[in-house]
Design an enzyme around this catalytic site. Sequence first.
Site, PDB file in Angstrom:
ATOM      1  N   LYS A  98       0.908  -1.351   0.208  1.00 11.65           N
ATOM      2  CA  LYS A  98      -0.028  -0.104  -0.102  1.00 11.65           C
ATOM      3  C   LYS A  98       0.906   1.351   0.027  1.00 11.65           C
ATOM      4  CE  LYS A  98      -3.335  -1.222  -0.874  1.00 11.65           C
ATOM      5  NZ  LYS A  98      -3.520  -1.805  -1.968  1.00 11.65           N
ATOM      6  N   SER A  99       2.045   1.055  -0.391  1.00  8.23           N
ATOM      7  CA  SER A  99       2.824   2.395  -0.698  1.00  8.23           C
ATOM      8  C   SER A  99       3.090   3.038  -2.054  1.00  8.23           C
ATOM      9  CB  SER A  99       4.453   1.987  -0.303  1.00  8.23           C
ATOM     10  OG  SER A  99       4.580   1.461   0.920  1.00  8.23           O
ATOM     11  N   GLY A 100       2.134   2.444  -2.938  1.00 12.55           N
ATOM     12  CA  GLY A 100       2.206   2.746  -4.418  1.00 12.55           C
ATOM     13  C   GLY A 100       2.860   1.783  -5.275  1.00 12.55           C
ATOM     14  N   THR A 101       2.794   0.498  -5.065  1.00  9.99           N
ATOM     15  CA  THR A 101       3.436  -0.442  -5.697  1.00  9.99           C
ATOM     16  C   THR A 101       3.026  -0.579  -7.087  1.00  9.99           C
ATOM     17  OG1 THR A 101       3.150  -1.711  -3.705  1.00  9.99           O
ATOM     18  CG2 THR A 101       4.093  -3.075  -5.604  1.00  9.99           C
ATOM     19  N   THR A 102       1.723  -0.308  -7.446  1.00  9.21           N
ATOM     20  CA  THR A 102       0.779  -0.462  -8.696  1.00  9.21           C
ATOM     21  C   THR A 102       1.611   0.622  -9.565  1.00  9.21           C
ATOM     22  OG1 THR A 102      -0.942  -1.095  -7.295  1.00  9.21           O
ATOM     23  CG2 THR A 102      -1.405  -0.890  -9.674  1.00  9.21           C
ATOM     24  N   HIS A 165       7.767  -7.710  -1.854  1.00 11.79           N
ATOM     25  CA  HIS A 165       7.346  -6.862  -0.526  1.00 11.79           C
ATOM     26  C   HIS A 165       8.326  -7.368   0.255  1.00 11.79           C
ATOM     27  CE1 HIS A 165       3.806  -4.899  -2.066  1.00 11.79           C
ATOM     28  NE2 HIS A 165       3.126  -5.826  -1.971  1.00 11.79           N
ATOM     29  N   ARG A 187       6.152   5.291   1.391  1.00  8.56           N
ATOM     30  CA  ARG A 187       5.019   6.187   1.624  1.00  8.56           C
ATOM     31  C   ARG A 187       4.896   6.650   3.116  1.00  8.56           C
ATOM     32  NH1 ARG A 187      -1.341   4.915  -0.115  1.00  8.56           N
ATOM     33  NH2 ARG A 187      -1.793   7.101  -0.255  1.00  8.56           N
ATOM     34  N   LYS A 320      -8.040   6.139  -3.405  1.00 10.56           N
ATOM     35  CA  LYS A 320      -8.129   7.668  -3.840  1.00 10.56           C
ATOM     36  C   LYS A 320      -6.868   8.310  -4.174  1.00 10.56           C
ATOM     37  CE  LYS A 320     -11.177   9.543   0.044  1.00 10.56           C
ATOM     38  NZ  LYS A 320     -10.975  10.286   1.286  1.00 10.56           N
ATOM     39  N   GLY A 321      -5.888   7.442  -3.937  1.00  8.35           N
ATOM     40  CA  GLY A 321      -4.373   8.185  -4.503  1.00  8.35           C
ATOM     41  C   GLY A 321      -4.092   9.519  -3.969  1.00  8.35           C
TER      42      GLY A 321
END
Length: 356
Positions: A98-102, A165, A187, A320-321
């Site tokens: 959830k740190s912006g991997t995508t 990860h 993040r 939400k980004g």
Amino acid sequence: MATSSMKSIPMAIPSFSMCHKLELLKEGKSKGQEDHEGLSYEFQEMLDSLPKERGWRTRYLYLFQGFWCQAKEIQAIMSFQKHFQSLPNDVVLATIPKSGTTWLKALAFTILNRHRFDPVSLSSDHPLLTSNPHDLVPFFEYKLYANGDVPNLSSLASPRTFATHIPFGSLMDSIEKPGVKVVYLCRNPFDTFISSWHYINNIKSESVSPVLLDEAFDLYCRGVIGFGPFWEHMLGYWRESLKRPEKVLFLKYEDLKEDIETNLKKLSSFLGLPFTEEEERKGVVKAIADLCSFENLKKLEVNKSNKSIKNFENRFLFRKGEVSDWVNYLSPSQVERLSALVDDKLGGSGLTFSLS
Ligand code: A3P
């Protein structure tokens, strides 16, 4: 590759009666333990020798090689450590969930493949328009080595690009070869927590009760989250990036949000493919930023309807980004607790976050 890491895997096998084992399996199944399905008795016995805590999505997280991890991912990581052979041009994208991997996967893929797939003219065959970034850059632990598999990676185009990860300490033996590059995206822990809490509750199976925010927060602050403690995860990569900046590039989600083009140039240069003046003139940097933006990816059909990681719906990857959404969720006392923790754990390391 990871001979030394393999040695450190706790392999103590407690003595279990067959009756106890069957009870364990039955109990696990009845409480929605799909996460233990397909694991051998020997592996389950090894798990049972590890410290464990309540999991967020699965029943337990186990303390494995110093970090908290779900059963199936431990199995995959053991297979990865034993079998993965790095090549000099490999690129590994690393994050804590959830740190912006995508986002990082989309950016790195588009940069590395921009001569095959032009982001400026953007014909409909650009892979990012029809594939989720997780299908373009596979995870070691959720995809390639999942279920203890040993994949054949010889046909992958160079530079092979992977994601993980796994904390640096458990990854380093496998990527020691000169030329292998690691990009870490970090993040701020406040937003990472809120993003994790939402995601877990969206993807969990119906048989598992929702994890309440207060309970999740307490686990998070005690370091109990997949691949955590978060501070150790960040510091492992942070310290390595200071020691070997040519090997590990350390990026921050908030910096990317603030100035994506400068960070794209940094990333591209680090990967050995700096943008030429002509590319800059043609608007390649901006085109990559636009293509990989939250707004653009979220609206693509493939990211609304398909499933790319395990069996989880892609739409949950795009919430939400934003930076600082945590202000809508955390109480003053929670903010105080997490701020104190961040000061305590990261203070003096040089790693800081601006929270505004
Ligand atoms: P939020 O839950 O705060 O919205 P990961 O990719 O590591 O699972 O991280 C998911 C987080 O990154 C989510 O944060 C998600 O909305 C955000 N995200 C996904 N794609 C993004 C993009 N292209 N740009 C910015 N943020 C993105």
